[in-house]
Design an enzyme around this catalytic site. Sequence first.
Site, mmCIF file in Angstrom:
data_model
loop_
_atom_site.group_PDB
_atom_site.id
_atom_site.type_symbol
_atom_site.label_atom_id
_atom_site.label_comp_id
_atom_site.label_asym_id
_atom_site.label_seq_id
_atom_site.Cartn_x
_atom_site.Cartn_y
_atom_site.Cartn_z
ATOM 1 N N ASP A 73 -61.757 80.095 -13.996
ATOM 2 C CA ASP A 73 -62.090 81.384 -13.868
ATOM 3 C C ASP A 73 -61.322 82.790 -12.371
ATOM 4 O O ASP A 73 -60.905 83.162 -12.297
ATOM 5 C CB ASP A 73 -63.782 81.420 -13.149
ATOM 6 C CG ASP A 73 -63.914 80.651 -12.705
ATOM 7 O OD1 ASP A 73 -63.255 79.330 -11.804
ATOM 8 O OD2 ASP A 73 -65.362 80.726 -11.795
ATOM 9 N N LYS B 235 -56.696 84.075 -5.245
ATOM 10 C CA LYS B 235 -56.863 84.448 -4.206
ATOM 11 C C LYS B 235 -55.835 84.470 -3.575
ATOM 12 O O LYS B 235 -55.439 84.747 -2.366
ATOM 13 C CB LYS B 235 -58.040 84.056 -4.155
ATOM 14 C CG LYS B 235 -60.158 84.188 -4.534
ATOM 15 C CD LYS B 235 -60.499 84.158 -3.441
ATOM 16 C CE LYS B 235 -62.079 84.922 -3.788
ATOM 17 N NZ LYS B 235 -62.969 83.656 -2.787
ATOM 18 N N ARG C 106 -73.199 86.333 -13.578
ATOM 19 C CA ARG C 106 -71.787 85.805 -14.973
ATOM 20 C C ARG C 106 -72.237 86.875 -15.758
ATOM 21 O O ARG C 106 -70.638 86.868 -16.417
ATOM 22 C CB ARG C 106 -72.930 84.663 -15.068
ATOM 23 C CG ARG C 106 -72.457 83.508 -14.263
ATOM 24 C CD ARG C 106 -72.732 82.073 -15.081
ATOM 25 N NE ARG C 106 -73.210 80.807 -13.793
ATOM 26 C CZ ARG C 106 -71.899 79.858 -13.075
ATOM 27 N NH1 ARG C 106 -71.329 80.519 -12.996
ATOM 28 N NH2 ARG C 106 -72.399 79.383 -12.337
ATOM 29 N N THR D 2 -60.064 72.701 -6.064
ATOM 30 C CA THR D 2 -61.092 72.154 -7.680
ATOM 31 C C THR D 2 -59.366 71.815 -8.196
ATOM 32 O O THR D 2 -59.815 70.491 -8.889
ATOM 33 C CB THR D 2 -61.978 73.273 -8.252
ATOM 34 O OG1 THR D 2 -62.985 73.319 -7.870
ATOM 35 C CG2 THR D 2 -62.188 73.042 -9.947
ATOM 36 N N ASP E 256 -59.046 79.845 -5.648
ATOM 37 C CA ASP E 256 -59.635 80.001 -4.027
ATOM 38 C C ASP E 256 -59.016 78.850 -3.196
ATOM 39 O O ASP E 256 -58.254 79.025 -2.494
ATOM 40 C CB ASP E 256 -61.514 80.003 -3.694
ATOM 41 C CG ASP E 256 -62.192 80.620 -2.729
ATOM 42 O OD1 ASP E 256 -61.233 81.327 -2.256
ATOM 43 O OD2 ASP E 256 -62.798 80.079 -2.355
#
Length: 186
Positions: free
Chosen positions: A111, A142, A176, A118, A114
């Site tokens: 999604d 980002k 969401r 991850t 950042d």
Amino acid sequence: MSTSAETLARTGGKHISHVLFSEEQIARRVRELGEQITREIPEGEDILVLGLLKGSFIFVSDLVREIRRPIEVDFLIVSSYGGGTESSGEVQLLYARQASIEGKHVILVEDIVDSGTTLNRLIPMLEKRGPKSLEVAALLHKHIAKEMVRDAKWVGFDCPQEFVIGYGLDHSEKYRHLPFVGVIEP
Ligand code: IMP
Ligand code: MG
């Protein structure tokens, strides 16, 4: 910004401070990404679209319908954030079908990128399972991650450094289902 009655019904009365990417903008961009991916993935080989739950569930479902190639779709569950808005730095792989990755061209769908934690933790784990190739498609980026094992090959939108919700992205599991990406009032 005034929040529409329709949105307030969905948020339970919480106001949106601003919409970053509207439903229409997202639909247009996802179509473009699908076209780009269709052009750039190898033809006649096994392609696996691997969505990272839960945040990518809406993006994956829209994106796969714009990819004009035979593909398989599966999901991974990782957990990196607790209930808050700060990354804990820990990434746990909670579900992943072992057999489904080997020898395939894998498109990992995120999604949002950042801190990059991850992907930095996950990509080496997945590489060990022998995919033929492994590339990332992210709806939002980002661009604050310092060092990335592998950056996303396909990115929907550059995202400001704010905590965003909607179109799959949550705050403590809420919002969401909003059809746009925006920032919720504190
Ligand atoms: P990273 O590991 O810091 O790159 O962030 C990975 C995950 O954190 C994303 O897949 C999202 O689920 C979550 N996340 C990061 N930023 C945001 C945000 O602004 N809103 C909602 N979720 C976010
Ligand atoms: Mg989340």
